[in-house]
Design a protein around this motif. Structure first.
Motif, short mmCIF file in Angstrom:
data_model
loop_
_atom_site.label_atom_id
_atom_site.label_comp_id
_atom_site.label_asym_id
_atom_site.label_seq_id
_atom_site.Cartn_x
_atom_site.Cartn_y
_atom_site.Cartn_z
N GLY A 45 0.80 -1.21 0.00
CA GLY A 45 0.00 0.00 0.00
C GLY A 45 0.83 1.26 0.00
N VAL A 46 2.02 1.18 -0.63
CA VAL A 46 2.89 2.36 -0.73
C VAL A 46 3.26 2.56 -2.19
N GLY A 47 3.78 3.72 -2.51
CA GLY A 47 4.24 3.97 -3.87
C GLY A 47 5.52 3.20 -4.15
N VAL A 48 5.73 2.82 -5.41
CA VAL A 48 6.91 2.05 -5.74
C VAL A 48 8.18 2.85 -5.47
N GLY A 49 8.10 4.18 -5.56
CA GLY A 49 9.25 5.00 -5.24
C GLY A 49 9.69 4.84 -3.79
N THR A 50 8.72 4.64 -2.90
CA THR A 50 9.03 4.42 -1.48
C THR A 50 9.82 3.13 -1.31
N VAL A 51 9.43 2.10 -2.06
CA VAL A 51 10.15 0.83 -1.99
C VAL A 51 11.59 1.01 -2.47
N TYR A 52 11.77 1.72 -3.58
CA TYR A 52 13.11 1.90 -4.13
C TYR A 52 14.00 2.77 -3.23
N ARG A 53 13.40 3.65 -2.46
CA ARG A 53 14.22 4.45 -1.54
C ARG A 53 14.78 3.59 -0.42
N ARG A 54 14.02 2.60 -0.01
CA ARG A 54 14.47 1.71 1.07
C ARG A 54 15.33 0.56 0.53
N PHE A 55 14.94 0.05 -0.67
CA PHE A 55 15.63 -1.10 -1.26
C PHE A 55 15.84 -0.82 -2.75
N PRO A 56 17.01 -0.32 -3.13
CA PRO A 56 17.24 0.13 -4.50
C PRO A 56 17.17 -0.98 -5.55
N THR A 57 17.32 -2.23 -5.14
CA THR A 57 17.20 -3.36 -6.07
C THR A 57 16.39 -4.47 -5.42
N LYS A 58 15.86 -5.35 -6.24
CA LYS A 58 15.13 -6.50 -5.71
C LYS A 58 16.07 -7.40 -4.92
N GLU A 59 17.33 -7.48 -5.38
CA GLU A 59 18.30 -8.31 -4.68
C GLU A 59 18.52 -7.81 -3.25
N ALA A 60 18.55 -6.50 -3.06
CA ALA A 60 18.72 -5.94 -1.72
C ALA A 60 17.54 -6.32 -0.82
N LEU A 61 16.34 -6.32 -1.38
CA LEU A 61 15.16 -6.71 -0.61
C LEU A 61 15.20 -8.20 -0.28
N VAL A 62 15.60 -9.02 -1.24
CA VAL A 62 15.72 -10.46 -1.00
C VAL A 62 16.67 -10.73 0.16
N GLU A 63 17.81 -10.04 0.17
CA GLU A 63 18.78 -10.24 1.24
C GLU A 63 18.22 -9.82 2.58
N ALA A 64 17.46 -8.74 2.61
CA ALA A 64 16.87 -8.28 3.88
C ALA A 64 15.83 -9.25 4.40
N ILE A 65 15.06 -9.84 3.50
CA ILE A 65 13.98 -10.75 3.90
C ILE A 65 14.50 -12.09 4.39
N PHE A 66 15.49 -12.64 3.67
CA PHE A 66 15.80 -14.05 3.87
C PHE A 66 17.07 -14.34 4.67
N SER A 67 17.82 -13.33 5.07
CA SER A 67 19.08 -13.61 5.77
C SER A 67 18.87 -14.45 7.03
N GLU A 68 17.87 -14.09 7.83
CA GLU A 68 17.62 -14.84 9.07
C GLU A 68 17.09 -16.23 8.78
N ARG A 69 16.25 -16.36 7.77
CA ARG A 69 15.66 -17.67 7.46
C ARG A 69 16.71 -18.62 6.88
N ILE A 70 17.64 -18.08 6.09
CA ILE A 70 18.72 -18.91 5.57
C ILE A 70 19.59 -19.39 6.72
N ALA A 71 19.90 -18.50 7.65
CA ALA A 71 20.71 -18.89 8.81
C ALA A 71 20.00 -19.98 9.62
N ALA A 72 18.69 -19.88 9.73
CA ALA A 72 17.92 -20.89 10.47
C ALA A 72 17.97 -22.24 9.77
N MET A 73 17.93 -22.23 8.43
CA MET A 73 18.02 -23.48 7.69
C MET A 73 19.39 -24.14 7.85
N VAL A 74 20.44 -23.33 7.88
CA VAL A 74 21.78 -23.87 8.10
C VAL A 74 21.87 -24.47 9.51
#
Length: 219
Positions: free
Chosen positions: A45-74
């Motif tokens: 429910g935000v503008g796409v520009g807001t997303v890009y200001r916080r996470f300039p690439t999709k890869e940056a967002l992927v890293e923010a989302i999954f770092s803890e879950r990957i560590a848990a799987m290890v």
């Protein structure tokens, strides 16, 4: 205060960041890497520009989302490696991983993607080592058929998680069939030559959408 010192986000900016991350978890869980930052913005429910200001690439967002879950799987894989029964440890890890992959398409994509080691180098290296050890330990125990290889594990994960869309009952049924086929028995039919590591990587690249970095400039 030096100009290089980081300042905390304003309260509204922090709320937006949290909203984006929560929305991204939900969107990626359903659509995996096929989801876009536009999809995340719409869901949040935000503008796409807001997303890009916080996470300039999709890869940056992927890293923010999954770092803890990957560590848990290890951590789970290492816990399974310490199981007194090598067979139980291997099959417990495979079962838990397939269940998680079927429930969260995004986690499945990040764990099976070519960029796993690039995004999470320590976790990626450790996961590969632990899977090799889980397989070797079960072979040495005499419970796992000797022609099974560690490179077969991600292929099984890919096949079984693709059934996840039919519901947990479906993936569990076929995972059990696979696991029963891994156990040593007098009727085992030779599997033939395993795929090489490079062949596995090439096969997985066709199964998992690529995360293509995008310019930090918002559309």
């Amino acid at each position: 205060m030096p100009a290089t010192a980081s300042r905390p986000l304003r309260r509204d900016a922090q709320r937006n960041r949290e909203r984006i991350i929560e929305a991204a978890r939900e969107v990626f869980a359903t659509r995996g890497f096929a989801a876009t930052l536009d999809d995340v913005a719409h869901h949040a429910g935000v503008g796409v520009g807001t997303v890009y200001r916080r996470f300039p690439t999709k890869e940056a967002l992927v890293e923010a989302i999954f770092s803890e879950r990957i560590a848990a799987m290890v951590a789970l894989a290492e816990e399974c490696l310490a199981d007194p029964s090598a067979w139980d440890g291997l099959t417990r890890f495979m079962t838990a991983a397939c269940r998680t992959h079927s429930e969260d398409r995004g986690l499945r994509d990040v764990m099976l993607s070519l960029g796993m080691k690039k995004r999470f180098p320590e976790a990626g290296d450790r996961m590969e080592i632990v899977i090799i050890d889980l397989v070797a330990r079960a072979k040495a125990e005499g419970t796992l058929r000797p022609d099974f290889e560690a490179t077969d594990v991600p292929i099984i994960f890919t096949m079984v998680s693709d059934i996840g869309g039919a519901g947990p009952q479906a993936y569990e049924r076929y995972l059990r069939l696979v696991i029963d086929g891994l156990r040593v028995c007098s009727g085992n039919t030779p599997l033939g030559d395993p795929l090489t590591r490079d062949e596995v990587i090439a096969l997985l690249s066709d199964c998992v959408p690529a995360v293509k970095p995008r310019s930090a400039t918002a559309p």
